[in-house]
Design a protein around this motif. Sequence first.
Motif, PDB file in Angstrom:
ATOM      1  N   ARG A   1       0.824  -1.222   0.000  1.00  0.00           N
ATOM      2  CA  ARG A   1       0.000   0.000   0.000  1.00  0.00           C
ATOM      3  C   ARG A   1       0.853   1.265   0.000  1.00  0.00           C
ATOM      4  O   ARG A   1       0.341   2.368   0.144  1.00  0.00           O
ATOM      5  N   GLY A   2       2.178   1.090  -0.174  1.00  0.00           N
ATOM      6  CA  GLY A   2       3.080   2.245  -0.264  1.00  0.00           C
ATOM      7  C   GLY A   2       3.321   2.927   1.077  1.00  0.00           C
ATOM      8  O   GLY A   2       3.818   4.046   1.119  1.00  0.00           O
ATOM      9  N   LYS A   3       3.009   2.233   2.173  1.00  0.00           N
ATOM     10  CA  LYS A   3       3.172   2.869   3.486  1.00  0.00           C
ATOM     11  C   LYS A   3       4.517   2.548   4.131  1.00  0.00           C
ATOM     12  O   LYS A   3       4.831   3.070   5.201  1.00  0.00           O
ATOM     13  N   LEU A   4       5.254   1.653   3.502  1.00  0.00           N
ATOM     14  CA  LEU A   4       6.525   1.216   4.088  1.00  0.00           C
ATOM     15  C   LEU A   4       7.470   0.848   2.939  1.00  0.00           C
ATOM     16  O   LEU A   4       7.035   0.222   1.970  1.00  0.00           O
ATOM     17  N   THR A   5       8.742   1.225   3.095  1.00  0.00           N
ATOM     18  CA  THR A   5       9.686   0.850   2.034  1.00  0.00           C
ATOM     19  C   THR A   5      10.133  -0.601   2.269  1.00  0.00           C
ATOM     20  O   THR A   5      10.061  -1.103   3.399  1.00  0.00           O
TER      21      THR A   5
END
Length: 721
Positions: free
Chosen positions: A362-366
């Motif tokens: 979800r693009g919340k963590l690399t």
Amino acid sequence: MAKKIGVTMEVGNDGVAVITITNPPVNSLASPIIAGLKEKFQDANQRNDVKAIVLTGNNGRFSGGFDINVFQQVHKTGDLSLMPEVSVELVCNLMEDSRKPVVAAVEGLALGGGLELAMACHARVAAPKAQLGLPELTLGVIPGFGGTQRLPRLVGLAKATDMILLSKSILSEEGHKLGLVDALVPPGDLLSASRKWALDIADGRKPFLRSLHRTDKIGSLSEARAILKNSRQLAKKIAPNMPQHHACIEVIEEGIVHGGYSGVLKEAEVFKQLVLSDTAKGLVHVFFAQRATSKVPNVTDVGLKPRPIKKVAIIGGGLMGSGIATALLLSNIRVLLKEINTEYLMKGIKSVEANIKGLVSRGKLTQDKAGKALSLLKGVLDYTEFKDVDMVIEAVIENIQLKQSIFKELEKVCSPHCILASNTSTIDLDVIGEKTNSKDRIVGAHFFSPAHLMTLLEIVRSKNTSAQVILDLMAVGKAIKKVPVVVGNCIGFAVNRTFFPYAQAAHMLTNLGVDLFRIDSVITSFGLPLGPFQLGDLAGHGIGLAVGPIYAKVYGDRMFNSPLTELLLKSGRNGKINGRGFYIYEKGSKPKPDPQVLSIVEESRKLTNIMPGGKPRSVSDKEIVEMILFPVVNEACRVLDEGVVIRAADLDIASVLGMSFPSYRGGIVFWADMVGPKYIYERLKRLSETYGGFFKPSRYLEERAMKGMLLSESQSSRSRM
Ligand SMILES: CCCCC[C@H](O)CC(=O)SCCNC(=O)CCNC(=O)[C@H](O)C(C)(C)COP(=O)(O)OP(=O)(O)OC[C@H]1O[C@@H](n2cnc3c(N)ncnc32)[C@H](O)[C@@H]1OP(=O)(O)O
């Protein structure tokens, strides 16, 4: 010592006047600050030795915006004149239309009115990682110092509406790319670079740009209208019950169609309407209530310091245990996850991995951070490695004997300073620790599912829990980005206890003949994300059946015994967990109401036989809301009466963050006070005359209704803290 607040001006030999805002901790724009800014800008504009101006904030923060305390004063008094005239007089006339260039030197943060002041400057120089945004909609208002007009002109309409409607802040690096920030410089060079920029404008080496007059990023009228159409759709989706999003779009449109200055005037007019709305009252209350939770008498005010918590053991890798582990790992805390056998352990570890993978997708963590987090996790099958953990969080099923034996064992295997926490949602902490000699370090750490996403952490203290242990757990909670709320010990604690009548009332209404899907829909229209039946599906009906008797034992006088849960389970409907409950759950699609469940409801109705004259009771939507939520308010009153929470506002935050009670209604107690304790009392009294003890008004509610007091006023001395 009183904090020093004010606005200063220093004129250098280079002819640059540096105007500095000082109002710790965030340099909010309180009335004396605004008066000071007006005075200094007037002075700087008039003085012959001033060629250019730099505006900045003291102590590494530009400004956190207009002083939100003033909104609260306006709410208490209804007096709009408490709000100073700023947008035209200061921002347009004295700053933007000044003949002398003004440059904002931004460090730390420029939010709300803070960013609006910066945008009225003729250029913005910022240090890296400064937080820039217009979060006013989260307070139920719109930007009121011209932000609705200047942000679209600086970053483009699509980006501006995105930032304002979603209250999304950006960092100065992104601001630089977008054109909101003109130069990015190291913090040590901020003032010198800003002075130079201001002199460059004064001497014609750099353009003298007035944001409100710019049109280059707005695009054509038809393009703008297309963007605003999307914004209206977004507003409908994210804020169906709130007025400020749509009002904000209207104000932005005014400026696009009739020019920025016209937009500024409309903005001021709409701002004044919105600031007095119930939504603004609720959201401003939530803002302060959330911050108040970090002040716990005899814990945070007695000079204690939190001890470092670097390694935590979690017992049980189920839904809760794996969620808690995820939250800790994401904040760089090492985790030992203990299970009883390899199969369960692998399942737990897989759940943690899935949680983390979900955040990445979800693009919340690399990917990097995900890898780092997972490297801190270790699965174990025994207690050998528990000797050096700083805290244990037990997250096994709600079984008293099992928990007691675990705590007895923990006392033996952990060091004497180790905090022993339980994630129980229901069971009395004193009972859990009954067989130990460690009652001072036993504490409740009640997370809400999914634990890595939900922000509430209910910290439950028994009479014996030490202040140090509470403080340590509060610090851990903050470190893992939760909002810790400290509550007293009782069955269900503050949140689950307050909300246990939520499902019960829904079952009663259904047994009275009201359609269950209508109940869910009325409650979601009121603003809760899930109605009681869908929530039951999500929690799992097995849990409902397990905790029911625990509640019945202590709160039996006000329980409605519905056979519905048992009937549901008998027919193989465990809830979302097995794809069938009141709704049908299929991967990739929204839950669908299952018409087949209606025959089970019929069976339940036959058993309870409470429909008046055997016919379904006809109710309005308003009655549904009242019959479901007034019993919740009634239980909240008992929680207040018994001193289970420190202050009523804590229950508001707990209801908003733990039960997703709509924040724009200010939380359960705030909402009840808005509805009126007397009205709620009278409605419950009448309902109890017809339907019995379930609706019987509590002593606390009755007392306040009779005395014309608010529920949030004064606390009983029967504190459980
Ligand atoms: C005519 C009027 C027009 C007004 C127009 C204008 O457009 C309207 C506004 O500007 S509304 C304000 C917009 N700004 C915000 O919404 C920012 C709110 N604050 C925050 O988001 C955060 O506090 C933060 C990011 C600025 C700092 O966060 P941090 O975690 O570091 O600290 P806390 O949140 O705990 O805050 C520390 C204390 O500061 C108080 N505080 C923060 N902002 C304001 C403010 N704008 N006004 C008054 N007080 C503020 C906060 O309450 C904390 O106080 P304590 O007593 O609890 O310590």
